[in-house]
Design an enzyme around this catalytic site. Structure first.
Site, PDB file in Angstrom:
ATOM      1  N   SER A 129      -8.921  -0.305   6.684  1.00 32.72           N
ATOM      2  CA  SER A 129      -8.816  -1.229   7.815  1.00 32.72           C
ATOM      3  C   SER A 129      -7.398  -1.340   8.340  1.00 32.72           C
ATOM      4  CB  SER A 129      -9.312  -2.620   7.410  1.00 32.72           C
ATOM      5  OG  SER A 129      -8.487  -3.154   6.382  1.00 32.72           O
ATOM      6  N   LYS A 173       0.809  -1.213   0.000  1.00 30.32           N
ATOM      7  CA  LYS A 173       0.000   0.000   0.000  1.00 30.32           C
ATOM      8  C   LYS A 173       0.848   1.271   0.000  1.00 30.32           C
ATOM      9  CE  LYS A 173      -4.342  -1.612   0.459  1.00 30.32           C
ATOM     10  NZ  LYS A 173      -5.505  -1.190  -0.346  1.00 30.32           N
TER      11      LYS A 173
END
Length: 360
Positions: A107, A79
């Protein structure tokens, strides 16, 4: 940020890589002769007895697996690639006011990634996290200096909380997967993988949650002969990408408590366009919770690296999904396939890890 209707290509991923190289790690590619042997060994009749393949001869694929270890990436997950690309592209916009900050809902891994990327550019980061988020990911996100707001677990609940922050602060939304800058950044992992393996890869398989990594990988491979596949947990309908892919309709809502907590989100609109509408992904496969655990244990014991459950769904497909293994057998023949498997991250809570394997 740019229009979400921006057309993405291989060149988009290549340009993203040039932009983010100063900020990311070139993560290693690992191999294991033991895992290759295991993956190339037919499953037993007993292991197939409770599946649709019961009574059928087991597949006999030949697999040489190359693991792209994004668990060694900054913040411990791929990410970071999309987050740094989004921030760097945002900074190029004359309309962006850094003092207003950026906001997202995530999350965990995207939350950490955006917090880090924003901090390094002195931009405030506002993060909406579900109350069920992994505690270690919450702690790490806070450690990067982000301001955290908790919300319910569903996508609409998270989006509503993020919109409230946008209205109050004027922050710019950087979504976790459904934006071209994020997708192009995530695709740089596959771009590196293709250059790191000494022979052409026959296929790459990645986990699929919102679809940013999978769609970015598809773009990176779009002008090569390398096939691209997605992998998901099947628990409580977390295999929305697979079900949508084979029904021809994107599934917009997912409620699953699969141990692959990074894969509990539905495939986004823009990733869906790349995965399904442009047909840049060649297939989708799913695995059980038990198969994810077996693959995770194998990685710990044989590769000696820390991965989170979401990261190993691709390996689990290669080891246990008979449909995928039959594809390899049919198309790879006696020579077999060189398969790239992306380990998406390694942010696992040690307490939860004990719970996963404590009863075995």
């Amino acid at each position: 940020m740019a229009s979400t209707d921006e057309v993405l290509t291989l060149a988009s991923v290549q340009e993203a890589h040039k932009l983010i190289k100063p900020f990311i790690h070139l993560t290693p590619v690992l191999t294991s002769s033991y895992i290759n042997t295991l993956a190339s060994t037919p499953q037993t009749a007993e292991s197939l007895s409770q599946t649709q393949w019961s009574g059928h001869p087991p597949a006999k694929p030949v697999l040489r697996i190359h693991f792209k270890c994004e668990n060694f990436q900054r913040i411990g997950a791929f990410k970071a690639r999309g987050a740094f690309h989004a921030i760097e592209r945002l900074k190029q916009s004359p309309d962006f006011d850094p003092a207003r900050g950026v906001v997202t809902h995530s999350s965990g891994n995207h939350a950490q990634a955006l917090s880090l990327a924003a901090r390094e550019s002195n931009i405030p980061a506002y993060i909406v996290m579900p109350t069920i988020s992994n505690p270690s990911k919450v702690s790490a996100t806070r450690g990067y200096g982000a301001q955290i707001t908790f919300s319910g677990p569903t996508a609409p609940e998270r989006e509503a909380a993020a919109q409230k922050i946008i209205d109050e602060k004027g922050a710019v939304l950087i979504p976790p997967y459904d934006h071209p800058h994020i997708i192009a950044g995530q695709g740089t992992a596959a771009l590196e993988l293709l250059s790191q393996v000494p022979r052409p890869l026959d296929a790459i398989i990645t986990p699929c949650g919102g679809g940013g990594l999978l769609s970015g990988t598809a773009l990176a491979c779009s002008e090569s002969k390398t096939k691209v596949f997605g992998a998901e947990p099947e628990f409580e309908g977390a295999d929305d990408g697979k079900r949508g892919y084979y029904s021809g309709r994107r599934i917009e809502s997912v409620k699953s408590l699969t141990i692959g907590d990074g894969l509990r989100t539905p495939v986004g609109r823009i990733p869906w366009g790349i995965i399904y509408e442009r047909r840049l992904v060649d297939g989708m496969f799913s695995v059980t919770e038990g198969e994810i655990k077996q693959a995770m244990r194998l990685v710990f014991e044989r590769l000696k690296v820390v991965v989170e459950p979401s990261a190993v769904v691709g390996l689990a497909v290669a080891l246990f999904n008979e449909e995928f293994r039959r594809v390899v057998e049919r198309e790879g023949g006696e020579e077999g396939w060189d398969l790239g498997v992306v380990f998406s991250g390694g942010n696992v809570d040690l307490g939860a890890l004990g719970g996963l394997f404590g009863g075995e």
